[in-house]
Design a protein around this motif. Sequence first.
Motif, PDB file in Angstrom:
ATOM      1  N   UNK A 184      -8.195  -6.597  -4.776  1.00 22.20           N
ATOM      2  CA  UNK A 184      -8.169  -5.148  -4.513  1.00 22.20           C
ATOM      3  C   UNK A 184      -8.868  -4.808  -3.205  1.00 22.20           C
ATOM      4  N   UNK A 185      -9.906  -5.533  -2.879  1.00 26.01           N
ATOM      5  CA  UNK A 185     -10.655  -5.257  -1.659  1.00 26.01           C
ATOM      6  C   UNK A 185      -9.825  -5.569  -0.410  1.00 26.01           C
ATOM      7  N   UNK A 186      -8.969  -6.587  -0.495  1.00 25.55           N
ATOM      8  CA  UNK A 186      -8.079  -6.906   0.625  1.00 25.55           C
ATOM      9  C   UNK A 186      -6.964  -5.863   0.708  1.00 25.55           C
ATOM     10  N   UNK A 187      -6.357  -5.542  -0.429  1.00 28.08           N
ATOM     11  CA  UNK A 187      -5.261  -4.572  -0.444  1.00 28.08           C
ATOM     12  C   UNK A 187      -5.727  -3.209   0.062  1.00 28.08           C
ATOM     13  N   UNK A 188      -6.947  -2.839  -0.262  1.00 29.07           N
ATOM     14  CA  UNK A 188      -7.475  -1.553   0.211  1.00 29.07           C
ATOM     15  C   UNK A 188      -7.890  -1.596   1.682  1.00 29.07           C
ATOM     16  N   UNK A 197      -6.033   0.796   9.037  1.00 30.46           N
ATOM     17  CA  UNK A 197      -7.013   1.643   8.365  1.00 30.46           C
ATOM     18  C   UNK A 197      -7.223   1.158   6.937  1.00 30.46           C
ATOM     19  N   UNK A 198      -8.386   1.460   6.401  1.00 35.34           N
ATOM     20  CA  UNK A 198      -8.652   1.111   5.009  1.00 35.34           C
ATOM     21  C   UNK A 198      -8.436   2.356   4.155  1.00 35.34           C
ATOM     22  N   UNK A 199      -8.191   2.123   2.872  1.00 35.47           N
ATOM     23  CA  UNK A 199      -7.873   3.218   1.962  1.00 35.47           C
ATOM     24  C   UNK A 199      -9.077   3.734   1.192  1.00 35.47           C
ATOM     25  N   UNK A 200     -10.216   3.076   1.335  1.00 37.72           N
ATOM     26  CA  UNK A 200     -11.462   3.529   0.713  1.00 37.72           C
ATOM     27  C   UNK A 200     -12.569   3.430   1.748  1.00 37.72           C
ATOM     28  N   UNK A 201     -13.607   4.175   1.522  1.00 30.68           N
ATOM     29  CA  UNK A 201     -14.756   4.117   2.408  1.00 30.68           C
ATOM     30  C   UNK A 201     -15.666   2.972   1.955  1.00 30.68           C
ATOM     31  N   UNK A 202     -15.852   1.933   2.772  1.00 27.83           N
ATOM     32  CA  UNK A 202     -16.738   0.847   2.365  1.00 27.83           C
ATOM     33  C   UNK A 202     -18.184   1.315   2.261  1.00 27.83           C
ATOM     34  N   UNK A 203     -18.936   0.633   1.404  1.00 25.85           N
ATOM     35  CA  UNK A 203     -20.319   1.047   1.169  1.00 25.85           C
ATOM     36  C   UNK A 203     -21.271   0.586   2.263  1.00 25.85           C
ATOM     37  N   UNK A 204     -20.829  -0.344   3.097  1.00 25.31           N
ATOM     38  CA  UNK A 204     -21.669  -0.791   4.200  1.00 25.31           C
ATOM     39  C   UNK A 204     -20.793  -1.127   5.402  1.00 25.31           C
ATOM     40  N   UNK A 205     -21.423  -1.562   6.473  1.00 25.95           N
ATOM     41  CA  UNK A 205     -20.737  -1.730   7.756  1.00 25.95           C
ATOM     42  C   UNK A 205     -19.993  -3.060   7.899  1.00 25.95           C
ATOM     43  N   UNK A 206     -20.483  -4.106   7.260  1.00 24.55           N
ATOM     44  CA  UNK A 206     -19.947  -5.438   7.511  1.00 24.55           C
ATOM     45  C   UNK A 206     -19.154  -5.967   6.318  1.00 24.55           C
ATOM     46  N   UNK A 207     -18.334  -7.002   6.576  1.00 20.55           N
ATOM     47  CA  UNK A 207     -17.399  -7.437   5.535  1.00 20.55           C
ATOM     48  C   UNK A 207     -17.645  -8.822   4.953  1.00 20.55           C
ATOM     49  N   UNK A 213      -5.078  -0.197  -8.016  1.00 21.89           N
ATOM     50  CA  UNK A 213      -5.925  -1.063  -7.193  1.00 21.89           C
ATOM     51  C   UNK A 213      -7.283  -0.409  -6.944  1.00 21.89           C
ATOM     52  N   UNK A 214      -7.284   0.883  -6.685  1.00 16.68           N
ATOM     53  CA  UNK A 214      -8.548   1.607  -6.492  1.00 16.68           C
ATOM     54  C   UNK A 214      -9.407   1.540  -7.753  1.00 16.68           C
ATOM     55  N   UNK A 215      -8.757   1.711  -8.903  1.00 16.91           N
ATOM     56  CA  UNK A 215      -9.486   1.669 -10.178  1.00 16.91           C
ATOM     57  C   UNK A 215     -10.093   0.285 -10.405  1.00 16.91           C
ATOM     58  N   UNK A 217       0.806  -1.221   0.000  1.00 13.18           N
ATOM     59  CA  UNK A 217       0.000   0.000   0.000  1.00 13.18           C
ATOM     60  C   UNK A 217       0.841   1.274   0.000  1.00 13.18           C
ATOM     61  N   UNK A 218       2.128   1.169   0.129  1.00 13.40           N
ATOM     62  CA  UNK A 218       2.960   2.357   0.193  1.00 13.40           C
ATOM     63  C   UNK A 218       3.376   2.859  -1.187  1.00 13.40           C
ATOM     64  N   UNK A 219       3.090   2.112  -2.227  1.00 11.33           N
ATOM     65  CA  UNK A 219       3.415   2.511  -3.587  1.00 11.33           C
ATOM     66  C   UNK A 219       2.182   3.166  -4.203  1.00 11.33           C
ATOM     67  N   UNK A 220       2.205   4.487  -4.331  1.00 10.81           N
ATOM     68  CA  UNK A 220       1.027   5.253  -4.719  1.00 10.81           C
ATOM     69  C   UNK A 220       0.485   4.877  -6.091  1.00 10.81           C
TER      70      UNK A 220
END
Length: 168
Positions: free
Chosen positions: A141-145, A94-104, A31-33, A22-25
Amino acid sequence: MTVLNDMYQYDLRILRWCVKSRYHQKFISCVRAVSRTGDGYMQVLLPVLIAIGSQSVNFFLLALFAFAIERPIYFILKNILKRRRPPDIVPNFSCLVQPSDKFSFPSGHTMAAFLLAGLVVSELGLIALPIYFWASAVGASRVILGVHFPSDILAGATLGSVMLLGVI
């Protein structure tokens, strides 16, 4: 209870290994895309394009039916199982994106991606097999984020694949 604890420990190890990158921008931008392609746009766009290309609405209707079943199952499972996301469980994470819901659990992005991949391969044949790379990339991507544990992804991929068997 020991089995569940062992599974959680494996989940944590894999999660921590995945987030090291996650440190490589530039990597994270990619990954976000990839993660965004699992937001639901592909689940609409691809069936429409295939229906237009084949000049038949049958595939579109099949996909519509499949996702009309998949989405409620995903929602019910998430809200019954109520597994908290990694930032809610793992200290100083911390996560790098805001999840759309509360649970995983399970991963809805992965579940829908694998269902779509299966539908496309069942319609187009082996030539479409590379779509499973996309579905796998969405899950990774969801794990990496940081919004899912690896077992959430595994469950989503399994559920999406199993649901395919019920609709074709």
